[in-house]
Design an enzyme around this catalytic site. Structure first.
Site, PDB file in Angstrom:
ATOM      1  N   LEU A   1      -0.619   0.933  -0.170  1.00  0.00           N
ATOM      2  CA  LEU A   1       0.418   0.500  -1.267  1.00  0.00           C
ATOM      3  C   LEU A   1       0.786  -1.131  -1.862  1.00  0.00           C
ATOM      4  O   LEU A   1       0.084  -1.821  -0.647  1.00  0.00           O
ATOM      5  CB  LEU A   1       2.051   0.594  -0.558  1.00  0.00           C
ATOM      6  CG  LEU A   1       2.006   2.154  -0.223  1.00  0.00           C
ATOM      7  CD1 LEU A   1       3.610   2.803   0.320  1.00  0.00           C
ATOM      8  CD2 LEU A   1       1.725   2.336  -1.160  1.00  0.00           C
ATOM      9  N   HIS A   2       0.745  -1.624  -3.044  1.00  0.00           N
ATOM     10  CA  HIS A   2       0.754  -2.902  -3.302  1.00  0.00           C
ATOM     11  C   HIS A   2       1.639  -2.688  -4.795  1.00  0.00           C
ATOM     12  O   HIS A   2       2.130  -1.841  -4.452  1.00  0.00           O
ATOM     13  CB  HIS A   2      -0.879  -3.243  -3.923  1.00  0.00           C
ATOM     14  CG  HIS A   2      -1.491  -2.258  -4.715  1.00  0.00           C
ATOM     15  ND1 HIS A   2      -0.181  -2.224  -6.301  1.00  0.00           N
ATOM     16  CD2 HIS A   2      -1.936  -1.489  -4.677  1.00  0.00           C
ATOM     17  CE1 HIS A   2      -1.730  -0.716  -6.321  1.00  0.00           C
ATOM     18  NE2 HIS A   2      -2.866  -0.514  -6.397  1.00  0.00           N
TER      19      HIS A   2
ATOM     20  N   HIS B   1       2.523   0.408  -6.411  1.00  0.00           N
ATOM     21  CA  HIS B   1       2.782   0.948  -6.039  1.00  0.00           C
ATOM     22  C   HIS B   1       4.487   0.429  -6.021  1.00  0.00           C
ATOM     23  O   HIS B   1       5.175   2.008  -6.223  1.00  0.00           O
ATOM     24  CB  HIS B   1       2.737   1.336  -4.861  1.00  0.00           C
ATOM     25  CG  HIS B   1       1.621   1.844  -4.428  1.00  0.00           C
ATOM     26  ND1 HIS B   1      -0.293   0.937  -4.080  1.00  0.00           N
ATOM     27  CD2 HIS B   1       0.371   3.328  -5.511  1.00  0.00           C
ATOM     28  CE1 HIS B   1      -1.112   1.894  -4.147  1.00  0.00           C
ATOM     29  NE2 HIS B   1      -1.169   2.800  -4.816  1.00  0.00           N
TER      30      HIS B   1
HETATM   31  P1  AMP Z   1      -2.273   5.691  -5.804  1.00  0.00           P
HETATM   32  O1  AMP Z   1      -2.332   5.446  -4.140  1.00  0.00           O
HETATM   33  O2  AMP Z   1      -4.137   4.549  -6.428  1.00  0.00           O
HETATM   34  O3  AMP Z   1      -3.165   7.317  -6.472  1.00  0.00           O
HETATM   35  O4  AMP Z   1      -1.936   5.122  -7.219  1.00  0.00           O
HETATM   36  C1  AMP Z   1      -0.222   5.692  -7.008  1.00  0.00           C
HETATM   37  C2  AMP Z   1       0.002   5.755  -8.110  1.00  0.00           C
HETATM   38  O5  AMP Z   1       0.513   4.089  -8.465  1.00  0.00           O
HETATM   39  C3  AMP Z   1      -0.647   6.277  -9.663  1.00  0.00           C
HETATM   40  O6  AMP Z   1       1.133   6.507 -10.677  1.00  0.00           O
HETATM   41  C4  AMP Z   1      -0.882   4.372 -10.021  1.00  0.00           C
HETATM   42  O7  AMP Z   1      -0.908   4.483 -11.792  1.00  0.00           O
HETATM   43  C5  AMP Z   1       0.081   4.322  -9.833  1.00  0.00           C
HETATM   44  N1  AMP Z   1      -0.721   1.818  -9.651  1.00  0.00           N
HETATM   45  C6  AMP Z   1      -1.436   2.467  -9.057  1.00  0.00           C
HETATM   46  N2  AMP Z   1      -1.802   1.153  -9.233  1.00  0.00           N
HETATM   47  C7  AMP Z   1      -1.136   0.226 -10.230  1.00  0.00           C
HETATM   48  C8  AMP Z   1      -1.082  -0.887 -10.792  1.00  0.00           C
HETATM   49  N3  AMP Z   1      -1.438  -2.153 -10.633  1.00  0.00           N
HETATM   50  N4  AMP Z   1       0.901  -1.069 -11.786  1.00  0.00           N
HETATM   51  C9  AMP Z   1       1.267  -0.195 -12.003  1.00  0.00           C
HETATM   52  N5  AMP Z   1       1.040   1.122 -10.964  1.00  0.00           N
HETATM   53  C10 AMP Z   1       0.078   1.243 -10.835  1.00  0.00           C
END
Ligand code: AMP
Length: 281
Positions: free
Chosen positions: A33-34, A37
């Site tokens: 997570l960043h 997220h």
């Molecule tokens: P992931 O863990 O990559 O599957 O992402 C989980 C959720 O976090 C998804 O809805 C992504 O679109 C969202 N997400 C990932 N990176 C970002 C970001 N930089 N800004 C906003 N939402 C993000």
């Protein structure tokens, strides 16, 4: 904060909350997570009585040649971040909990899933819609929060909710960026310092397009060419796609006033990064 690993338990926990009259906000993730997220988690926290975050590296959205086995993991760090955001439950199912060895059934978006990222990753969105449908079936959230970072995914999920009569309200939150403009992504971890620097071409091209769009109007073809050239000339970078599409339909049909999604996918070394911005035609 509770950590739940079984589908039966997450279903029961969610039903109990609903019986008590609590609303549930849900944020599906693949972990590592960043702040991107966490912005979704904060939105879910603001909207709902109870917040569930799922952490599951979903195998069906990875093709055999992709980074499933190397996908970054930091479970302890993730739990700490969720605790700090006042999350109620982190759902961390094992792969066997979500998919039997005989898994047969998928949720498929007929057309939009084959465009943009679907060209290079033809089975990706089938995996995404299937896992999100499964998670919605277990949790039945009032709200689910996704990121604009994955613009095509957000549209596909909204379509799925409409088409399959889910009651969940889909909320899309803006892209969170590093100070220098790079969109936050778990995959940024793969970049060498040099690639990390060269990866700035994505957000720089989006900024350039925003300015040009304002200055010269709607010359999409020229802008598309110019952006492809800029990326092509940047060391380590190879264009996967650069596309201006209608934000609602992902087609190339625009009338004045429409929202235009400028979406980029670029290989930086072997890491595929995506980014986007929305312009008004
Ligand atoms: P992931 O863990 O990559 O599957 O992402 C989980 C959720 O976090 C998804 O809805 C992504 O679109 C969202 N997400 C990932 N990176 C970002 C970001 N930089 N800004 C906003 N939402 C993000």
């Amino acid at each position: 904060m509770k950590v739940i690993k079984s589908s039966r338990e997450i279903r029961e926990w969610s039903r109990t909350q609903q019986q008590k009259g609590s609303s549930i906000g849900f944020v599906p993730t693949m972990g590592f997570l960043h702040k991107g997220h966490l912005s979704l988690v904060q939105k879910a926290r603001a909207l709902s009585d109870k917040v569930i975050v799922s952490i599951f590296i979903n195998p069906t959205q990875f093709a055999p040649n992709e980074d499933l086995d190397n996908y970054p993991i930091d479970l302890e760090g993730d739990l700490e971040k969720c605790r700090a955001e006042n999350v109620d439950v982190v759902f961390i199912p094992h792969k066997n909990e979500m998919y039997s060895d005989f898994h047969q059934t998928y949720v498929i978006n007929q057309e939009i899933g084959q465009l943009l990222c679907g060209q290079t990753r033809p089975t990706h969105f089938r995996g995404v819609t299937t896992i999100v449908a499964k998670l919605f079936n277990l949790i039945d959230p009032d709200f689910a929060v996704f990121g604009q970072k994955d613009a095509q995914q957000s549209i596909i999920i909204k379509n799925m909710v409409r088409d399959l009569s889910y009651r969940t309200q889909i909320i899309i939150e803006p892209i969170v960026r590093e100070e220098d403009g790079l969109a936050m992504s778990s995959r940024n971890k793969y970049l060498s310092p040099r690639q990390r620097k060269n990866a700035l071409v994505l957000s720089q091209c989006l900024k350039f397009a925003e300015n040009e769009f304002k200055r010269t109007g709607r010359d999409i073809n020229n802008l598309e060419k110019e952006i492809k050239n800029r990326i092509g000339e940047t060391p380590d970078c190879k264009v996967d796609y650069v596309e201006f599409v209608n934000e609602a339909s992902l087609t190339k049909k625009f009338v004045p006033g429409d929202k235009v999604l400028l979406a980029l996918a670029v290989f930086v070394g072997s890491t595929r990064l995506i980014d986007n911005t929305v312009l008004t035609y």
